[in-house]
Design a protein around this motif. Structure first.
Motif, short mmCIF file in Angstrom:
data_model
loop_
_atom_site.label_atom_id
_atom_site.label_comp_id
_atom_site.label_asym_id
_atom_site.label_seq_id
_atom_site.Cartn_x
_atom_site.Cartn_y
_atom_site.Cartn_z
N SER A 128 0.96 -1.06 -0.04
CA SER A 128 -0.08 0.02 0.19
C SER A 128 0.79 1.22 0.11
N TYR A 129 2.26 1.05 0.44
CA TYR A 129 3.05 2.28 0.36
C TYR A 129 3.22 2.93 -1.20
N TYR A 130 2.67 2.09 -2.11
CA TYR A 130 2.70 2.52 -3.32
C TYR A 130 1.85 3.84 -3.70
N ARG A 155 11.01 -3.23 8.55
CA ARG A 155 11.17 -2.99 7.52
C ARG A 155 11.03 -1.57 6.98
N PRO A 156 11.98 -0.59 7.22
CA PRO A 156 11.97 0.77 7.12
C PRO A 156 11.63 1.26 5.69
N ILE A 157 11.11 2.56 5.72
CA ILE A 157 10.79 2.88 4.13
C ILE A 157 11.65 4.05 4.08
N ASP A 158 12.83 4.39 4.63
CA ASP A 158 13.54 5.67 4.50
C ASP A 158 13.97 5.89 3.26
N GLN A 159 14.40 4.83 2.41
CA GLN A 159 14.74 5.00 0.84
C GLN A 159 13.60 5.72 0.06
N HIS A 160 12.43 5.21 0.54
CA HIS A 160 11.34 5.66 -0.11
C HIS A 160 11.04 7.44 -0.16
N PRO A 195 19.45 -1.77 -2.90
CA PRO A 195 18.64 -1.91 -4.12
C PRO A 195 17.40 -2.11 -3.60
N SER A 196 16.51 -1.31 -3.05
CA SER A 196 15.07 -1.56 -2.47
C SER A 196 14.05 -1.73 -3.59
N VAL A 197 13.43 -2.78 -3.66
CA VAL A 197 12.46 -2.74 -4.76
C VAL A 197 11.36 -1.69 -4.23
N GLY A 198 10.91 -1.60 -3.07
CA GLY A 198 9.85 -0.66 -3.30
C GLY A 198 10.23 0.55 -3.27
N ALA A 199 11.34 0.88 -2.79
CA ALA A 199 11.88 2.51 -3.21
C ALA A 199 11.90 2.75 -4.43
N THR A 337 15.16 -14.22 -1.60
CA THR A 337 14.60 -14.14 -0.07
C THR A 337 13.19 -14.96 -0.12
N ASP A 338 12.30 -14.57 -0.88
CA ASP A 338 11.02 -15.24 -1.04
C ASP A 338 10.94 -16.49 -1.23
N ALA A 339 12.16 -17.27 -2.06
CA ALA A 339 12.43 -18.71 -2.05
C ALA A 339 13.07 -19.47 -1.14
N SER A 359 19.94 -12.79 3.76
CA SER A 359 20.77 -11.57 3.86
C SER A 359 19.93 -10.47 3.70
N VAL A 360 18.58 -10.49 3.32
CA VAL A 360 17.77 -9.42 2.75
C VAL A 360 16.95 -8.85 4.20
N TYR A 361 16.45 -9.91 4.89
CA TYR A 361 15.51 -9.36 5.93
C TYR A 361 16.40 -9.87 7.31
N ASP A 362 16.04 -9.31 8.41
CA ASP A 362 16.58 -9.38 9.65
C ASP A 362 16.08 -10.80 10.37
N LEU A 403 3.54 -15.23 4.78
CA LEU A 403 3.10 -15.86 3.27
C LEU A 403 3.84 -16.77 3.09
N ARG A 404 5.25 -16.50 3.02
CA ARG A 404 6.20 -17.68 2.39
C ARG A 404 6.44 -18.78 3.34
N ALA A 405 6.46 -18.33 4.88
CA ALA A 405 6.72 -19.49 5.61
C ALA A 405 5.65 -20.50 5.47
N1 EPU Z 1 14.96 -1.32 3.28
C1 EPU Z 1 15.16 -0.47 3.87
N2 EPU Z 1 14.76 0.74 3.69
C2 EPU Z 1 13.95 0.94 2.85
C3 EPU Z 1 13.71 -0.06 1.88
C4 EPU Z 1 13.95 -1.24 2.37
O1 EPU Z 1 16.08 -0.32 4.89
O2 EPU Z 1 13.58 2.19 2.58
C5 EPU Z 1 15.51 -2.99 3.48
C6 EPU Z 1 14.26 -3.68 3.91
O3 EPU Z 1 14.01 -3.59 5.52
C7 EPU Z 1 14.70 -5.01 3.80
C8 EPU Z 1 15.64 -4.70 2.54
O4 EPU Z 1 15.69 -3.34 2.47
O5 EPU Z 1 15.62 -5.28 4.73
C9 EPU Z 1 14.86 -5.01 1.00
O6 EPU Z 1 13.61 -4.33 0.99
P1 EPU Z 1 12.95 -3.95 -0.20
O7 EPU Z 1 12.32 -2.75 -0.28
O8 EPU Z 1 13.59 -4.56 -1.53
O9 EPU Z 1 11.70 -4.94 -0.01
P2 EPU Z 1 10.32 -4.44 -0.25
O10 EPU Z 1 9.95 -3.71 -1.27
O11 EPU Z 1 9.62 -4.37 1.13
C10 EPU Z 1 9.66 -6.44 -1.98
C11 EPU Z 1 8.51 -7.58 -2.08
C12 EPU Z 1 8.94 -8.57 -0.90
C13 EPU Z 1 10.30 -9.21 -1.28
C14 EPU Z 1 11.41 -8.11 -1.41
C15 EPU Z 1 12.79 -8.42 -1.85
C16 EPU Z 1 6.52 -6.53 -2.67
C17 EPU Z 1 5.13 -6.00 -2.34
N3 EPU Z 1 7.23 -7.22 -1.67
O12 EPU Z 1 9.39 -6.21 -0.66
O13 EPU Z 1 7.98 -9.79 -1.24
O14 EPU Z 1 10.75 -10.00 -0.35
O15 EPU Z 1 10.91 -7.32 -2.25
O16 EPU Z 1 12.91 -8.88 -3.18
O17 EPU Z 1 6.94 -6.38 -3.75
C18 EPU Z 1 7.03 -11.65 -0.56
O18 EPU Z 1 6.23 -11.63 -1.67
O19 EPU Z 1 6.70 -12.65 0.21
C19 EPU Z 1 7.57 -10.43 0.04
C20 EPU Z 1 7.84 -10.17 1.11
#
Ligand code: EPU
Length: 450
Positions: A128-130, A155-160, A195-199, A337-339, A359-362, A403-405
């Motif tokens: 929903s952050y999109y 899961r911070p969103i500082d990069q967004h 390289p944050s996917v969400g950001a 990480t999702d696999a 290495s992606v999530y804590d 979900l993946r668990a």
């Molecule tokens: N992170 C930061 N700051 C930010 C953004 C991310 O520190 O501003 C950290 C996160 O805390 C995490 C890492 O960077 O440790 C990766 O986060 P990323 O932003 O890449 O992931 P996301 O956008 O929150 C998406 C998927 C996840 C998937 C990850 C990695 C969506 C909706 N979610 O999450 O999917 O694990 O990318 O590929 O696209 C899932 O489908 O089960 C799932 C969790």
């Protein structure tokens, strides 16, 4: 048992989505938090063909992106999953016209006029952050609650937020709500610390209607980033370099509606690949892009499975006990990480000891305690799981904590001796369409109990 339709190659829609012109089903379901259980009698080899649905993580970016247009957009090959439903409902609450037709959705943003996202729905899903990027681009204002989603560590969103600020927005976080305001969004250069996917996606969304060109450096390269770029280009923005670590977005003042087919879900596919190996099965996955699955295919080959392209699909065969493999999760094109969780479920009965580093999530190893209830020998040290393969798992009642668990516990249950109950189907439904129907059609004994 659900059969794949010969004509479409697809599964029938889920029970609760039977309303064909289905706004009713779609608007009623997301609030339903009923707990469900998958009851699995394990030990059956999976064999046959499975149709992979459209990508969850792509869909949850494409659906809000439709709001950027001035006209109607249509998304096809959409997975009928809970996260898609919740997002569709959020768009309706914001005033857009949303209509499902089977696996397609049309979104007309004509009545959409609110920059405040409904908090009770927003908190149900991470993506929903999109709405922040979209509402900011469209109205120069956004108020969106901090997102929910899987419990896998902070899961911070500082990069967004750094991206929005760089584009010229004023950013405040008050009472759990992110408040954004900008008189004018202006293209600029943004270097992401990770390289944050969400950001990456959020900045692409905001930049698509900004003045001038935005350059995102150290961008995420996941397939859904490329999928969104293709959609934004079809809508009239100019996005270059998606899939590499530098993305350029040339903004445009007005965007038009477009039709787009959602890329297949690589993580749903990865889960069925793992299930095939865990049950020593032989499964053909259709509607996949083999290149997106290469990090997973390579690991499964290393474990002794045969993974080969066949027609428009991928066939996975495993006749013997898999061998242990070492894995470190990384951003795409590294091992996803999702696999990780489904892979650990496979390694639980592999020959030898695997070392799996997250290495992606804590905190994405919480489910290990559930696998241990099934007889797995796994030790967790920090973000690493040391998995000593045992000859077989034994069914037990277990609980999905994300979900993946949940997917991993289903994979484990399919391979285990006896009966496994996986509690928490509502988490699995967030990202897997008709999982029990697809698995049943491959010969699994699995049923849902509400
Ligand atoms: N992170 C930061 N700051 C930010 C953004 C991310 O520190 O501003 C950290 C996160 O805390 C995490 C890492 O960077 O440790 C990766 O986060 P990323 O932003 O890449 O992931 P996301 O956008 O929150 C998406 C998927 C996840 C998937 C990850 C990695 C969506 C909706 N979610 O999450 O999917 O694990 O990318 O590929 O696209 C899932 O489908 O089960 C799932 C969790």
């Amino acid at each position: 048992m659900a059969k794949i339709s010969r004509r479409s190659g697809r599964y029938p829609a889920l029970r609760w989505r039977k309303t064909r012109h289905s706004n009713r089903a779609v608007t009623e379901e997301p609030g339903d938090d009923s707990m469900g259980t998958f009851v699995i009698e394990g030990g059956r080899k999976l064999s046959g063909t499975v149709w992979i649905s459209g990508s969850k993580n792509s869909s949850v970016a494409l659906i809000p992106a439709c709001l950027l247009a001035d006209g109607t957009s249509r998304l096809e090959n959409l997975a009928l999953i809970r996260d898609v439903q919740v997002f569709a409902r959020i768009l309706k609450d914001l005033g857009a016209n949303v209509d499902f037709q089977g696996h397609s959705i049309t979104i007309a943003p004509n009545g959409f006029s609110s920059w405040k996202a409904p908090y009770d729905l927003v908190k149900q899903l991470r993506a929903s952050y999109y709405l922040m990027g979209v509402l900011l681009a469209k109205f120069g204002r956004a108020e969106v609650g901090l997102p929910g989603g899987c419990d896998i560590g902070p899961r911070p969103i500082d990069q967004h937020l750094k991206g929005f600020k760089a584009l010229g927005a004023e950013v405040r976080v008050e009472g759990g709500v992110v408040k954004l305001r900008a008189r004018l969004l202006k293209g600029t250069s943004i270097y992401l610390d990770i390289p944050s996917v969400g950001a990456t996606i959020n900045i692409m969304l905001a930049a698509s209607r900004a003045e001038g060109t935005t350059i995102i450096e150290n961008a995420a390269k996941e397939p859904h980033v490329v999928d969104l770029a293709n959609f934004l280009n079809a809508m009239g923005a100019k996005v270059l370099g998606a899939g590499t670590d530098v993305i350029k977005v040339r903004g445009t003042k007005s965007m038009k509606g477009a039709t787009h087919s959602v890329v297949p879900d690589d993580m749903e596919a990865a889960t069925y690949m793992m299930a095939a190996v865990a049950t020593r099965g032989n499964v053909l996955l259709r509607n996949v892009i083999p290149r997106h699955l290469e990090p997973v295919s390579a690991k499964l080959r290393e474990a002794g499975a045969t993974v080969k392209e066949e027609g428009d699909g991928i066939r996975v065969i495993c006749n013997d006990r898999p061998r242990a493999v070492n894995v470190k999760t990384l951003p795409y094109p590294g091992f996803p990480t999702d696999a990780q969780q489904p892979l650990v479920a496979v390694m639980a009965t592999a020959e030898g000891t695997s070392v799996v580093q997250e290495s992606v999530y804590d905190n994405r190893l919480g489910y290990v305690s559930e696998l241990i209830k099934m007889g797995a020998h796994i030790k967790v040290e920090g973000r690493t799981a040391i998995v000593e393969g045992v000859p077989y798992l034994v069914g037990a009642p277990v609980k999905a904590n994300d979900l993946r668990a949940g997917a991993a516990l289903v994979v484990a249950g399919l391979s285990a001796r006896g009966r496994t109950e996986v509690h928490g189907t509502e988490l699995i439904d967030r990202g897997y369409e008709s999982m029990e129907e697809k698995l049943s059609s491959l010969g699994a004994s699995i049923r849902r109990e509400e």
